[in-house]
Scaffold this motif. Sequence first.
Motif, PDB file in Angstrom:
ATOM      1  N   ILE A 187       0.840  -1.207   0.000  1.00 18.20           N
ATOM      2  CA  ILE A 187       0.000   0.000   0.000  1.00 18.20           C
ATOM      3  C   ILE A 187       0.869   1.248   0.000  1.00 18.20           C
ATOM      4  O   ILE A 187       0.595   2.218  -0.726  1.00 18.20           O
ATOM      5  N   GLY A 188       1.946   1.229   0.784  1.00 18.72           N
ATOM      6  CA  GLY A 188       2.851   2.379   0.804  1.00 18.72           C
ATOM      7  C   GLY A 188       3.489   2.626  -0.549  1.00 18.72           C
ATOM      8  O   GLY A 188       3.598   3.779  -1.007  1.00 18.72           O
ATOM      9  N   LYS A 189       3.910   1.558  -1.226  1.00 13.74           N
ATOM     10  CA  LYS A 189       4.480   1.699  -2.566  1.00 13.74           C
ATOM     11  C   LYS A 189       3.460   2.283  -3.537  1.00 13.74           C
ATOM     12  O   LYS A 189       3.769   3.178  -4.333  1.00 13.74           O
ATOM     13  N   ALA A 190       2.238   1.742  -3.470  1.00 14.11           N
ATOM     14  CA  ALA A 190       1.195   2.191  -4.391  1.00 14.11           C
ATOM     15  C   ALA A 190       0.875   3.663  -4.173  1.00 14.11           C
ATOM     16  O   ALA A 190       0.682   4.416  -5.138  1.00 14.11           O
ATOM     17  N   VAL A 191       0.809   4.070  -2.908  1.00  9.17           N
ATOM     18  CA  VAL A 191       0.543   5.478  -2.608  1.00  9.17           C
ATOM     19  C   VAL A 191       1.637   6.360  -3.208  1.00  9.17           C
ATOM     20  O   VAL A 191       1.372   7.383  -3.841  1.00  9.17           O
ATOM     21  N   GLY A 192       2.894   5.961  -3.035  1.00 12.00           N
ATOM     22  CA  GLY A 192       3.995   6.741  -3.595  1.00 12.00           C
ATOM     23  C   GLY A 192       3.939   6.821  -5.110  1.00 12.00           C
ATOM     24  O   GLY A 192       4.167   7.886  -5.702  1.00 12.00           O
ATOM     25  N   LEU A 193       3.637   5.701  -5.760  1.00  7.36           N
ATOM     26  CA  LEU A 193       3.543   5.684  -7.221  1.00  7.36           C
ATOM     27  C   LEU A 193       2.396   6.557  -7.711  1.00  7.36           C
ATOM     28  O   LEU A 193       2.534   7.301  -8.708  1.00  7.36           O
ATOM     29  N   LEU A 194       1.257   6.493  -7.051  1.00  3.79           N
ATOM     30  CA  LEU A 194       0.108   7.308  -7.460  1.00  3.79           C
ATOM     31  C   LEU A 194       0.355   8.790  -7.220  1.00  3.79           C
ATOM     32  O   LEU A 194      -0.090   9.639  -8.010  1.00  3.79           O
ATOM     33  N   MET A 195       1.070   9.113  -6.152  1.00  3.75           N
ATOM     34  CA  MET A 195       1.410  10.521  -5.896  1.00  3.75           C
ATOM     35  C   MET A 195       2.237  11.075  -7.039  1.00  3.75           C
ATOM     36  O   MET A 195       2.001  12.199  -7.511  1.00  3.75           O
ATOM     37  N   ALA A 196       3.219  10.286  -7.501  1.00  2.00           N
ATOM     38  CA  ALA A 196       4.082  10.749  -8.585  1.00  2.00           C
ATOM     39  C   ALA A 196       3.347  10.770  -9.918  1.00  2.00           C
ATOM     40  O   ALA A 196       3.509  11.702 -10.716  1.00  2.00           O
ATOM     41  N   ALA A 197       2.537   9.750 -10.160  1.00  2.00           N
ATOM     42  CA  ALA A 197       1.866   9.640 -11.464  1.00  2.00           C
ATOM     43  C   ALA A 197       0.748  10.654 -11.627  1.00  2.00           C
ATOM     44  O   ALA A 197       0.526  11.172 -12.728  1.00  2.00           O
ATOM     45  N   HIS A 198       0.017  10.938 -10.546  1.00  2.00           N
ATOM     46  CA  HIS A 198      -1.162  11.798 -10.645  1.00  2.00           C
ATOM     47  C   HIS A 198      -0.974  13.151  -9.985  1.00  2.00           C
ATOM     48  O   HIS A 198      -1.918  13.957  -9.952  1.00  2.00           O
ATOM     49  N   ARG A 199       0.220  13.418  -9.457  1.00  2.00           N
ATOM     50  CA  ARG A 199       0.545  14.697  -8.842  1.00  2.00           C
ATOM     51  C   ARG A 199      -0.468  15.067  -7.758  1.00  2.00           C
ATOM     52  O   ARG A 199      -1.067  16.140  -7.763  1.00  2.00           O
ATOM     53  N   VAL A 200      -0.684  14.108  -6.832  1.00  2.00           N
ATOM     54  CA  VAL A 200      -1.565  14.336  -5.689  1.00  2.00           C
ATOM     55  C   VAL A 200      -0.773  14.074  -4.422  1.00  2.00           C
ATOM     56  O   VAL A 200       0.312  13.479  -4.457  1.00  2.00           O
ATOM     57  N   ASP A 201      -1.326  14.555  -3.296  1.00  2.00           N
ATOM     58  CA  ASP A 201      -0.633  14.293  -2.034  1.00  2.00           C
ATOM     59  C   ASP A 201      -0.965  12.887  -1.536  1.00  2.00           C
ATOM     60  O   ASP A 201      -1.730  12.142  -2.173  1.00  2.00           O
ATOM     61  N   ALA A 202      -0.402  12.513  -0.382  1.00  2.00           N
ATOM     62  CA  ALA A 202      -0.574  11.160   0.137  1.00  2.00           C
ATOM     63  C   ALA A 202      -2.036  10.841   0.429  1.00  2.00           C
ATOM     64  O   ALA A 202      -2.524   9.746   0.131  1.00  2.00           O
TER      65      ALA A 202
END
Length: 244
Positions: A187-202
Amino acid sequence: MNDVPTDDATRDTFVRLSGLIYADAGEAAIYQSIVDSACRLVDGCERSSLMLRQRGQYLTAAATDDIAARVDEIEREVREGPCLDAIMDEAYQHDTDLTSGTSPWPRFTERVVKETPVRSAIGYRLMLDGGKVGALNIFSDEAGRLTERSADQGAVLAAFASVALMALRAREEAATLRLGLQSNREIGKAVGLLMAAHRVDADGAFELLRSTSQDLNMKLSHVAEQVVRGQESQYGGKAPRDRN
């Protein structure tokens, strides 16, 4: 009951049983080894079974043979017998002669004597974290063969069986903890990847994971695993970079 010193054969058996537990053998194999050991360690024991209580129901987790399993089944059908009493009322039940007519379980003894060759029985309560979880049952086809010495020997094995149950519980909890930690990492990895891909916060990335989990009716950890796999596949094992 009197203390019975363990001889070399008993120690060797317990060493083998301990080896099964700590070698991550399956529950079924450990339960079967316990009942098989009863026939080697307990004087007069010809059959044995292990009955456990799960979700309010009683089931035979292991038996040396069909006859031992049938005795357990009769207990469940008539709702009385040494095993059930050992679990619910007393830690230890011993009837040296089921044909005597003085048994406290008349329906049980009538059925057992009629349907099986078993003529003597001992039941031992098994405890786990202070709770009554089951019973180890010792049977003989000859009245009087299960003596007080037999009862003492069986008590040693029953104590070991309770320790085995505790070890299995601890192993299960450890496996659950490892699974939980692995899920949290995904889940932590996915959150980090989505933050970078979609330019959103945690918080935004986690909410995206959560809503997707609900929409797909999948566990959050499974959605996270798919996100990680998809992103790593797309970017060759690397997280996408924020180009701003």
